[in-house]
Design a protein around this motif. Structure first.
Motif, PDB file in Angstrom:
ATOM      1  N   PRO A   6       8.885  -2.197   2.448  1.00 53.98           N
ATOM      2  CA  PRO A   6       7.807  -2.330   3.326  1.00 53.98           C
ATOM      3  C   PRO A   6       7.200  -3.888   3.238  1.00 53.98           C
ATOM      4  O   PRO A   6       7.529  -4.557   2.191  1.00 53.98           O
ATOM      5  N   LEU A  53       4.057  -5.528   2.855  1.00 56.34           N
ATOM      6  CA  LEU A  53       2.414  -5.257   2.571  1.00 56.34           C
ATOM      7  C   LEU A  53       1.700  -6.670   2.284  1.00 56.34           C
ATOM      8  O   LEU A  53       2.319  -7.387   1.774  1.00 56.34           O
ATOM      9  N   PRO A  54       0.490  -6.460   2.458  1.00 53.56           N
ATOM     10  CA  PRO A  54      -0.685  -7.470   2.290  1.00 53.56           C
ATOM     11  C   PRO A  54      -0.276  -8.094   0.866  1.00 53.56           C
ATOM     12  O   PRO A  54      -0.317  -9.300   0.720  1.00 53.56           O
ATOM     13  N   SER A  82       7.633  -0.726  11.702  1.00 55.50           N
ATOM     14  CA  SER A  82       6.131  -0.023  11.416  1.00 55.50           C
ATOM     15  C   SER A  82       5.769  -0.108   9.931  1.00 55.50           C
ATOM     16  O   SER A  82       4.398   0.260   9.762  1.00 55.50           O
ATOM     17  N   THR A  83       6.564  -0.417   8.969  1.00 49.83           N
ATOM     18  CA  THR A  83       6.190  -0.325   7.667  1.00 49.83           C
ATOM     19  C   THR A  83       5.832  -2.026   7.263  1.00 49.83           C
ATOM     20  O   THR A  83       5.681  -2.221   5.999  1.00 49.83           O
ATOM     21  N   ILE A  84       5.885  -2.721   8.180  1.00 50.17           N
ATOM     22  CA  ILE A  84       5.758  -4.246   7.966  1.00 50.17           C
ATOM     23  C   ILE A  84       4.107  -4.391   8.740  1.00 50.17           C
ATOM     24  O   ILE A  84       3.788  -4.084   9.781  1.00 50.17           O
ATOM     25  N   ASP A  85       2.872  -4.813   7.625  1.00 50.53           N
ATOM     26  CA  ASP A  85       1.749  -4.916   8.162  1.00 50.53           C
ATOM     27  C   ASP A  85       1.816  -6.428   8.726  1.00 50.53           C
ATOM     28  O   ASP A  85       1.688  -7.503   8.215  1.00 50.53           O
ATOM     29  N   PRO A  88      -0.316  -7.863  11.046  1.00 45.29           N
ATOM     30  CA  PRO A  88      -1.587  -8.518  11.005  1.00 45.29           C
ATOM     31  C   PRO A  88      -1.812  -9.243   9.615  1.00 45.29           C
ATOM     32  O   PRO A  88      -2.227 -10.356   9.447  1.00 45.29           O
ATOM     33  N   ALA A  89      -1.406  -8.340   8.560  1.00 44.24           N
ATOM     34  CA  ALA A  89      -1.459  -9.241   7.261  1.00 44.24           C
ATOM     35  C   ALA A  89      -0.437 -10.339   7.246  1.00 44.24           C
ATOM     36  O   ALA A  89      -0.861 -11.396   6.206  1.00 44.24           O
TER      37      ALA A  89
END
Length: 330
Positions: free
Chosen positions: A62, A64-65, A85-88, A90-91
């Motif tokens: 993923p 993640l932030p 879908s598992t990549i944030d 916006p972060a």
């Protein structure tokens, strides 16, 4: 030269990032390999990729932030798949990190598996093979002839458009429901009409909050009794409790799935173990041709980044301030 961290474990590289792609990646960047046997995430991923400009991520890793915050040198997070879908995002954007996705190279592979699963369900191939493998004689059961039957496709994307002519060539009637696309080469129907008239239903819609549990208790109740469900899109399109209830009641004769709620989008073990279910562990796109296509896509994208160019797979180009500053300073 760009420094790239390839997240695939040694086992995953064998299937999803073949030697030709790895060699091509090394020709455009310095490559650091993940040598562990489990996917990385969060700060652990940032630590493993320390000093790298790009992370080329498999679908189990993923974005993640915590990774973006702890990786100050990171310019881009490239997914070796279409699904992000598992990549944030916006972060990533807030941190100034570019996110990219690969183009679909799995259309033919997934479509072929879908047809195979449909035939398997109709003729009980897996059930008979399992009995023979276990040293017992399989029960002789009447099969379902697919010629003259109706295949309902929910979604009219690349895979549906590939499946439709194959099913038509088999003598099936193909009906499609997609409120967002113009359906050509098949008969367009409303959702309820499609469910009521189809002998086989394949949900092939994009996974969004709107399509979550698209196939739920109400949808199964509207289907023909004894119909089949085939899901090779995303696990979240199907309410698995409702599916199990529909199988238990006989409302559905059987189901086939390459995706589900288990890790890495694999089918849920309790459903996959059923005798009326045909399941594969999310391998629809696992063919040499499909895997190499998406791996080589990331090679092309890294090459463009190395030249200071924005790759066409970018999903947040306007927010990629780190890459913009790096390219300007080259």
């Amino acid at each position: 030269m760009l420094r790239v961290f390839l997240t695939h474990t040694p086992e995953m590289r064998a299937g999803y990032y073949p030697p030709r792609a790895e060699a091509a990646l090394r020709a455009v960047a310095e490559v650091v390999l993940h040598t562990g046997d489990r996917p990385l995430a969060g700060e652990a991923l940032a630590g493993a990729a320390a000093g790298c400009h790009c992370i080329v991520a498999d679908r189990s890793t993923p974005g993640l932030p915590a990774t973006f915050a702890a990786a100050p040198d990171l310019l881009a997070f490239l997914r070796v798949a279409v699904d992000i879908s598992t990549i944030d995002v916006p972060a990533a954007s807030a941190a100034g990190v570019l996110v990219t996705q690969a183009t679909p190279g799995f259309t033919a592979s997934v479509a072929e598996l879908a047809i195979g699963m449909m035939v398997d369900l109709a003729r009980g191939v897996s059930a008979s093979s399992t009995a023979y493998h276990n040293g017992t004689l399989p029960e002789v059961r009447m099969g379902v002839q697919l010629e003259g039957k109706t295949l309902g496709l929910i979604g009219w994307g690349r895979i549906a458009r590939r499946i439709a002519p194959i099913a038509t060539a088999m003598g099936m009637r193909v009906v499609v429901h997609d409120p967002y696309a113009a359906v050509e080469g098949a008969e367009a129907l409303g959702r309820d009409a499609l469910l009521a008239e189809s002998d086989v239903v394949m949900p092939l819609a994009v996974s969004t909050p709107e399509t979550r549990h698209l196939m739920n208790a109400d949808a199964f109740a509207r289907m023909k009794r004894g119909a089949f469900l085939v899901n090779l899109s995303r696990g979240e399109l199907v309410d698995e409790d409702a599916l199990e209830a529909a199988l238990e009641s006989g409302q559905l004769r059987g189901a086939a799935m390459d995706v589900g709620s288990a890790p890495d989008q694999r089918p849920a073990p309790r459903l996959a173990a059923r005798a009326d279910v045909v399941a594969t562990p999310h391998v629809g796109g696992l063919t040499p041709e499909a895997a190499e296509h998406q791996a080589m896509d990331t090679v092309r994208q890294v090459g463009m980044l190395a030249r200071g160019e924005m790759p066409d797979g970018a999903v947040n180009a306007d927010a990629a301030t780190r890459f913009a500053a790096w390219a300007k300073a080259r």
